[in-house]
Design an enzyme around this catalytic site. Structure first.
Site, PDB file in Angstrom:
ATOM      1  N   ASN A  72       0.871  -1.186   0.000  1.00 36.85           N
ATOM      2  CA  ASN A  72       0.000   0.000   0.000  1.00 36.85           C
ATOM      3  C   ASN A  72       0.900   1.227   0.000  1.00 36.85           C
ATOM      4  O   ASN A  72       1.497   1.555   1.022  1.00 36.85           O
ATOM      5  CB  ASN A  72      -0.884  -0.024   1.260  1.00 36.85           C
ATOM      6  CG  ASN A  72      -1.693   1.257   1.397  1.00 36.85           C
ATOM      7  OD1 ASN A  72      -1.880   1.989   0.432  1.00 36.85           O
ATOM      8  ND2 ASN A  72      -2.172   1.537   2.609  1.00 36.85           N
ATOM      9  N   TRP A  73       0.973   1.883  -1.140  1.00 34.36           N
ATOM     10  CA  TRP A  73       1.889   3.016  -1.261  1.00 34.36           C
ATOM     11  C   TRP A  73       1.323   4.310  -0.696  1.00 34.36           C
ATOM     12  O   TRP A  73       1.995   5.340  -0.694  1.00 34.36           O
ATOM     13  CB  TRP A  73       2.277   3.220  -2.734  1.00 34.36           C
ATOM     14  CG  TRP A  73       3.264   2.207  -3.236  1.00 34.36           C
ATOM     15  CD1 TRP A  73       3.904   1.241  -2.494  1.00 34.36           C
ATOM     16  CD2 TRP A  73       3.742   2.056  -4.576  1.00 34.36           C
ATOM     17  NE1 TRP A  73       4.743   0.515  -3.297  1.00 34.36           N
ATOM     18  CE2 TRP A  73       4.671   0.988  -4.577  1.00 34.36           C
ATOM     19  CE3 TRP A  73       3.479   2.723  -5.782  1.00 34.36           C
ATOM     20  CZ2 TRP A  73       5.329   0.580  -5.743  1.00 34.36           C
ATOM     21  CZ3 TRP A  73       4.141   2.299  -6.931  1.00 34.36           C
ATOM     22  CH2 TRP A  73       5.054   1.248  -6.914  1.00 34.36           C
ATOM     23  N   LYS A  74       0.077   4.280  -0.264  1.00 38.31           N
ATOM     24  CA  LYS A  74      -0.568   5.500   0.266  1.00 38.31           C
ATOM     25  C   LYS A  74      -0.333   6.657  -0.711  1.00 38.31           C
ATOM     26  O   LYS A  74      -0.329   6.433  -1.920  1.00 38.31           O
ATOM     27  CB  LYS A  74      -0.037   5.822   1.666  1.00 38.31           C
ATOM     28  CG  LYS A  74       0.022   4.602   2.578  1.00 38.31           C
ATOM     29  CD  LYS A  74       0.260   4.959   3.998  1.00 38.31           C
ATOM     30  CE  LYS A  74       0.503   3.696   4.807  1.00 38.31           C
ATOM     31  NZ  LYS A  74       0.124   3.822   6.178  1.00 38.31           N
ATOM     32  N   HIS A 126      -9.566   1.290   5.001  1.00 32.85           N
ATOM     33  CA  HIS A 126      -8.271   1.501   5.672  1.00 32.85           C
ATOM     34  C   HIS A 126      -8.467   2.485   6.823  1.00 32.85           C
ATOM     35  O   HIS A 126      -9.275   3.413   6.726  1.00 32.85           O
ATOM     36  CB  HIS A 126      -7.245   2.037   4.668  1.00 32.85           C
ATOM     37  CG  HIS A 126      -5.846   2.007   5.193  1.00 32.85           C
ATOM     38  ND1 HIS A 126      -5.384   2.955   6.070  1.00 32.85           N
ATOM     39  CD2 HIS A 126      -4.829   1.135   4.990  1.00 32.85           C
ATOM     40  CE1 HIS A 126      -4.118   2.660   6.374  1.00 32.85           C
ATOM     41  NE2 HIS A 126      -3.763   1.568   5.733  1.00 32.85           N
ATOM     42  N   GLU A 150      -6.853   4.907   7.763  1.00 33.44           N
ATOM     43  CA  GLU A 150      -6.653   6.326   7.409  1.00 33.44           C
ATOM     44  C   GLU A 150      -7.892   6.886   6.720  1.00 33.44           C
ATOM     45  O   GLU A 150      -8.187   8.079   6.825  1.00 33.44           O
ATOM     46  CB  GLU A 150      -5.388   6.464   6.533  1.00 33.44           C
ATOM     47  CG  GLU A 150      -4.133   6.225   7.372  1.00 33.44           C
ATOM     48  CD  GLU A 150      -2.939   5.674   6.626  1.00 33.44           C
ATOM     49  OE1 GLU A 150      -2.931   5.703   5.377  1.00 33.44           O
ATOM     50  OE2 GLU A 150      -2.000   5.190   7.291  1.00 33.44           O
ATOM     51  N   GLU A 197      -5.496  -4.766  10.903  1.00 30.50           N
ATOM     52  CA  GLU A 197      -4.491  -3.727  11.083  1.00 30.50           C
ATOM     53  C   GLU A 197      -4.787  -2.929  12.354  1.00 30.50           C
ATOM     54  O   GLU A 197      -5.580  -1.975  12.322  1.00 30.50           O
ATOM     55  CB  GLU A 197      -4.514  -2.768   9.890  1.00 30.50           C
ATOM     56  CG  GLU A 197      -4.203  -3.418   8.564  1.00 30.50           C
ATOM     57  CD  GLU A 197      -3.559  -2.429   7.598  1.00 30.50           C
ATOM     58  OE1 GLU A 197      -2.449  -2.716   7.153  1.00 30.50           O
ATOM     59  OE2 GLU A 197      -4.145  -1.379   7.333  1.00 30.50           O
ATOM     60  N   GLY A 228       2.478   2.372  10.911  1.00 33.61           N
ATOM     61  CA  GLY A 228       3.487   3.420  10.765  1.00 33.61           C
ATOM     62  C   GLY A 228       4.181   3.818  12.061  1.00 33.61           C
ATOM     63  O   GLY A 228       4.836   4.853  12.115  1.00 33.61           O
ATOM     64  N   SER A 269       3.322  -1.901  10.549  1.00 33.97           N
ATOM     65  CA  SER A 269       4.778  -1.908  10.788  1.00 33.97           C
ATOM     66  C   SER A 269       5.448  -3.232  10.427  1.00 33.97           C
ATOM     67  O   SER A 269       6.394  -3.655  11.090  1.00 33.97           O
ATOM     68  CB  SER A 269       5.087  -1.513  12.240  1.00 33.97           C
ATOM     69  OG  SER A 269       4.671  -0.181  12.476  1.00 33.97           O
ATOM     70  N   GLY A 317       2.772  -0.925   4.385  1.00 35.16           N
ATOM     71  CA  GLY A 317       2.864   0.468   3.928  1.00 35.16           C
ATOM     72  C   GLY A 317       4.312   0.861   3.723  1.00 35.16           C
ATOM     73  O   GLY A 317       4.925   0.583   2.692  1.00 35.16           O
ATOM     74  N   GLY A 318       4.907   1.491   4.738  1.00 43.38           N
ATOM     75  CA  GLY A 318       6.248   2.071   4.641  1.00 43.38           C
ATOM     76  C   GLY A 318       7.303   1.170   4.020  1.00 43.38           C
ATOM     77  O   GLY A 318       8.055   1.593   3.127  1.00 43.38           O
TER      78      GLY A 318
HETATM   79  C1  PEP Z   1      -0.761   0.294   5.963  1.00 44.71           C
HETATM   80  O1  PEP Z   1      -0.615   1.256   5.233  1.00 44.71           O
HETATM   81  O2  PEP Z   1      -1.799  -0.357   5.903  1.00 44.71           O
HETATM   82  C2  PEP Z   1       0.306  -0.081   6.891  1.00 44.71           C
HETATM   83  C3  PEP Z   1       0.183  -1.185   7.562  1.00 44.71           C
HETATM   84  O3  PEP Z   1       1.372   0.785   6.994  1.00 44.71           O
HETATM   85  P1  PEP Z   1       2.798   0.472   7.701  1.00 44.71           P
HETATM   86  O4  PEP Z   1       3.278  -0.841   7.135  1.00 44.71           O
HETATM   87  O5  PEP Z   1       3.663   1.614   7.291  1.00 44.71           O
HETATM   88  O6  PEP Z   1       2.569   0.377   9.160  1.00 44.71           O
END
Ligand code: PEP
Length: 254
Positions: free
Chosen positions: A12-14, A99, A101, A171, A177, A216, A237-238
């Site tokens: 997930n590149w957000k 999500h 966010e 999640e 993050g 994470s 994500g990251g």
């Molecule tokens: C996400 O964007 O769903 C996520 C889990 O981000 P991260 O891996 O950066 O915590």
């Protein structure tokens, strides 16, 4: 392990990467995995403006394309909105729904998320439904009730047919993050709970629904989660923004 559920590694590149950067990344991934068989199905979810270009690069490869959100409806006077129909037309096969966010910054509630799951299915997109508790809810030991509410809310809006096509990503919001992660066994228990709740609605299919962990995840800790029997992959994500890290995670079996 011991089940036949599909396993996924979803990037997930957000709101990251320009069209040029996204295209170059996808091209590099395809080049690097050519002739190999990844242990986990790899999926990239770029920003909406990059979908088409990334889809072109991924075409014919073992990497699939997902969108990060959809709006309701098909076409019409809804300035700024992007329907599932248009995402599918742009090459997406999957779409992330609910999500944290989106729930937090765009005020998306359980009802709307259920509608989006239904809409995704109607648009020939498979929904990746995110659920998870906040830090406060976790500290108050309310994880089970929050997850139960979020999953059961889908039942009133999405048909059994639509629910059969979903992936669920657990999640915990406090892990996204932040570098914090739950005990893998705790995440495993929540994944088992999710499947149990789904079994109320789709008893014959719940066992085949992939449930992922997200929050994470990195090449350093992904093994711990994929080792758990109820966890079928990760939503990242990251750590998905670097080719090297993404490929390491996609090729891990446990
Ligand atoms: C996400 O964007 O769903 C996520 C889990 O981000 P991260 O891996 O950066 O915590």
């Amino acid at each position: 392990m011991g089940n036949t559920r599909e396993r996924f590694l979803i990037a997930n590149w957000k709101m990251h990467k320009t069209v040029g950067e996204s295209r170059a990344f996808a091209r590099e991934v395809v080049r690097r995995i050519k002739g190999t068989t990844l242990r986990n199905q790899l999926m990239i979810c770029p920003t909406a403006p990059s979908l088409w270009a990334v889809g072109q690069e991924l075409s014919g490869s073992q990497v699939s394309l997902g969108a990060q959100n959809l709006d309701l409806g098909r076409e019409g006077a809804f300035t700024g909105a992007t329907s599932g129909y248009l995402l599918h037309e742009a090459g997406a096969k999957w779409v992330i729904v609910g999500h944290s966010e989106r729930r937090q910054y765009f005020a998306e509630g359980d009802d709307l998320i259920g509608q989006k799951v239904a809409q995704a299915w109607e648009s020939h997109l498979r929904p990746i439904v995110c659920v998870g508790e906040s830090l406060g809810e976790y500290q108050e030991a309310r994880t089970i009730s929050v997850i139960t509410r979020q999953i059961e809310a889908l039942f009133s809006k999405a048909t059994e047919e639509a629910l059969r096509t979903i992936i669920v990503a657990y999640e915990p919001i406090w892990a996204i993050g932040t570098g914090e992660v739950p005990q893998p066994s705790q995440a495993n228990n929540v994944a088992a709970l999710i499947r149990k709740i789904l079994a109320q609605k789709i008893p014959d299919d719940a066992d085949n629904i992939p449930v992922l962990y997200g929050g994470s995840v990195s090449p350093k800790n992904i093994h711990q989660f994929l080792n758990e029997p109820h966890i079928d992959g990760a939503l990242v994500g990251g750590a998905s923004l670097q080719v090297e890290e993404l490929l390491k995670m996609a090729d891990i079996s446990s």
